[in-house]
Design a protein around this motif. Structure first.
Motif, PDB file in Angstrom:
ATOM      1  N   PRO A 388      19.760   9.910   4.448  1.00  0.00           N
ATOM      2  CA  PRO A 388      18.684  10.659   3.806  1.00  0.00           C
ATOM      3  C   PRO A 388      18.884  12.164   3.979  1.00  0.00           C
ATOM      4  O   PRO A 388      19.582  12.602   4.889  1.00  0.00           O
ATOM      5  CB  PRO A 388      17.450  10.188   4.553  1.00  0.00           C
ATOM      6  CG  PRO A 388      17.967   9.884   5.929  1.00  0.00           C
ATOM      7  CD  PRO A 388      19.344   9.322   5.743  1.00  0.00           C
ATOM      8  N   GLU A 389      18.249  12.946   3.088  1.00  0.00           N
ATOM      9  CA  GLU A 389      18.379  14.390   3.186  1.00  0.00           C
ATOM     10  C   GLU A 389      17.475  14.951   4.282  1.00  0.00           C
ATOM     11  O   GLU A 389      17.758  16.017   4.835  1.00  0.00           O
ATOM     12  CB  GLU A 389      18.028  15.033   1.846  1.00  0.00           C
ATOM     13  CG  GLU A 389      19.017  14.680   0.731  1.00  0.00           C
ATOM     14  CD  GLU A 389      18.665  15.360  -0.578  1.00  0.00           C
ATOM     15  OE1 GLU A 389      17.560  15.935  -0.674  1.00  0.00           O
ATOM     16  OE2 GLU A 389      19.498  15.344  -1.495  1.00  0.00           O
ATOM     17  N   LYS A 390      16.388  14.245   4.555  1.00  0.00           N
ATOM     18  CA  LYS A 390      15.490  14.646   5.656  1.00  0.00           C
ATOM     19  C   LYS A 390      15.417  13.503   6.662  1.00  0.00           C
ATOM     20  O   LYS A 390      15.489  12.320   6.294  1.00  0.00           O
ATOM     21  CB  LYS A 390      14.088  14.946   5.129  1.00  0.00           C
ATOM     22  CG  LYS A 390      14.011  16.225   4.286  1.00  0.00           C
ATOM     23  CD  LYS A 390      12.582  16.506   3.821  1.00  0.00           C
ATOM     24  CE  LYS A 390      12.493  17.805   3.061  1.00  0.00           C
ATOM     25  NZ  LYS A 390      12.739  18.989   3.903  1.00  0.00           N
ATOM     26  N   ILE A 391      15.273  13.866   7.898  1.00  0.00           N
ATOM     27  CA  ILE A 391      15.177  12.865   8.966  1.00  0.00           C
ATOM     28  C   ILE A 391      13.873  13.084   9.762  1.00  0.00           C
ATOM     29  O   ILE A 391      13.333  14.189   9.809  1.00  0.00           O
ATOM     30  CB  ILE A 391      16.390  12.937   9.911  1.00  0.00           C
ATOM     31  CG1 ILE A 391      16.552  14.346  10.493  1.00  0.00           C
ATOM     32  CG2 ILE A 391      17.658  12.506   9.193  1.00  0.00           C
ATOM     33  CD1 ILE A 391      17.645  14.459  11.522  1.00  0.00           C
ATOM     34  N   ARG A 392      13.403  12.012  10.357  1.00  0.00           N
ATOM     35  CA  ARG A 392      12.211  12.089  11.193  1.00  0.00           C
ATOM     36  C   ARG A 392      12.602  12.356  12.623  1.00  0.00           C
ATOM     37  O   ARG A 392      13.485  11.695  13.183  1.00  0.00           O
ATOM     38  CB  ARG A 392      11.430  10.773  11.100  1.00  0.00           C
ATOM     39  CG  ARG A 392      10.126  10.801  11.879  1.00  0.00           C
ATOM     40  CD  ARG A 392       9.474   9.456  11.836  1.00  0.00           C
ATOM     41  NE  ARG A 392       8.267   9.416  12.620  1.00  0.00           N
ATOM     42  CZ  ARG A 392       7.580   8.308  12.898  1.00  0.00           C
ATOM     43  NH1 ARG A 392       8.003   7.135  12.436  1.00  0.00           N
ATOM     44  NH2 ARG A 392       6.481   8.349  13.625  1.00  0.00           N
TER      45      ARG A 392
END
Length: 396
Positions: A388-392
């Motif tokens: 993913p382009e963003k991670i948590r």
């Protein structure tokens, strides 16, 4: 006695006639003469034109004719007294065998002809408008060139057999050496249709045979060339472009003074899928022309298919930066996939260890956050897809 007298008279008359015939035969005998290079005239060409046809080629344009007659009559004849005519009214598209009608003066006869028929090839007639290119002959100083201020016409209509008209790429107006000076001058010059190699294309007609060119010597100036390129294609191909860095222009010194660059029309390479050369079209200010030194401005596009390689990382491979010493971060992302595309050689050189995954947590407080995943690679590549382009990230 009387009978002998009559006999002598008849005999004398016969002898006189014989002597007269002998003398006439000796002084003006029958003779033959061959006349060469008699032009063949083709008539009724308008019949072909009305049918949108034109003569492409003929097997002969001249012929030889041998005449017989008395020597005195033969000696009075010249080539201009002999006509060879071919009627095009009966010609059709394709190859035609047409009879040559030869006419001679009444007091001689035709003994022989080198040919009796001529082959005439006819094809569709075509017309197109072609630009006039002025070709200035002579040698000029390195910083001077002739400039065309005005022409009596910018283009002409070329018409004739379609295969010949298709060969014509421009119509050349040659201005002889010494005609152009530093003072404005109008020169009338003949027009010549030429192909892409500059060779004359014969047997075509021009709507005008000449052009008047108003010209004078101008100054030259070399400036940067700006080439806008648009490429909206996907990343399945690697496209590299090469363009000229500068352009040389010409005009009056006062008109050149404020010009510091020249821009071309935008070049769209979106649909190009193979190596290609594209002619550039400069956008020139008023009264400015392209110098002969920059007569060929070409953008070269080189195409190379792209390869791809996919790398898979765990959440533990992400380097978290920017946290203060009293905070800790934990990535909640599962599997991370990085797809890199580039030329085959470039992709082959990239290893998993060449990629660095990171996330900047600077200025973030405790809690759960969605942050950008940053991937860097120092090797050469064309594009990168991150999923993913963003991670948590959980900060405690």
């Amino acid at each position: 006695m009387l009978n002998n007298k009559k006999f002598n008279i008849i005999l004398s008359l016969i002898i006189a006639i014989g002597l007269w015939a002998y003398v006439i035969g000796e002084t003006n005998p029958t003779d033959t003469k061959t006349f060469r290079d008699i032009p063949i005239t083709f008539i009724n060409g308008e019949v072909l034109t009305d049918s949108n046809l034109a003569v492409l080629e003929t097997s002969a344009d001249t012929m030889s004719v041998t005449l017989s007659g008395t020597r005195s009559n033969i000696n009075k004849i010249s080539e201009k007294d002999i006509t060879a005519v071919v009627d095009l009214a009966d010609a059709a598209k394709g190859k035609n065998e047409l009879k040559i009608n030869v006419r001679v003066p009444d007091n001689v006869e035709i003994e022989d002809k080198s040919i009796n028929k001529v082959t005439v090839v006819v094809e569709n007639n075509k017309s197109k408008e072609v630009d006039i290119d002025v070709d200035y002959q002579g040698h000029f100083d390195s910083e001077e060139e002739p400039i065309t201020v005005e022409m009596s016409r910018e283009s002409v209509i070329v018409s004739g057999p379609s295969s010949l008209v298709n060969k014509v790429t421009s119509v050349k107006a040659v201005v002889a050496e010494g005609k152009v000076t530093d003072k404005l001058k109008t020169i009338k010059t003949e027009l010549t249709p030429v192909d892409k190699e500059g060779n004359e294309v014969e047997k075509v007609d021009l709507s005008a045979k000449s052009v008047s060119v108003t010209a004078e010597l101008a100054k030259t100036k070399t400036v940067p060339l700006v080439v806008p390129i648009n490429d909206d294609a996907g990343d399945t191909l690697e496209k590299s472009t090469t363009v000229p860095k500068t352009i040389t222009i010409k005009g009056k010194s006062s008109d050149l003074a404020d010009i510091d660059s020249i821009k071309t029309q935008e070049v769209d390479i979106t649909d190009i899928t193979e190596d290609t050369s594209i002619d550039l079209v400069p956008i020139l200010p008023d009264k400015i022309q392209i110098s002969d030194q920059s007569s060929s401005l070409i953008l070269i596009v080189k195409i190379q298919a792209l390869s791809s390689k996919t790398f898979t990382f765990d959440e533990g491979d992400v380097d978290l930066t920017g946290l203060s010493d009293d905070l800790k971060g934990q990535v909640k992302a599962g599997k991370i996939e990085i797809v890199i595309k580039g030329t085959e050689d470039a992709i082959a050189a990239i290893k998993k260890s060449d990629l660095r995954l990171s996330a900047d947590l600077g200025d973030l407080e405790e809690g759960n956050h969605q942050v950008d995943l940053i991937v860097t690679c120092e090797k050469t590549y064309s594009s990168m897809e991150i999923s993913p382009e963003k991670i948590r990230v959980t900060i405690e």
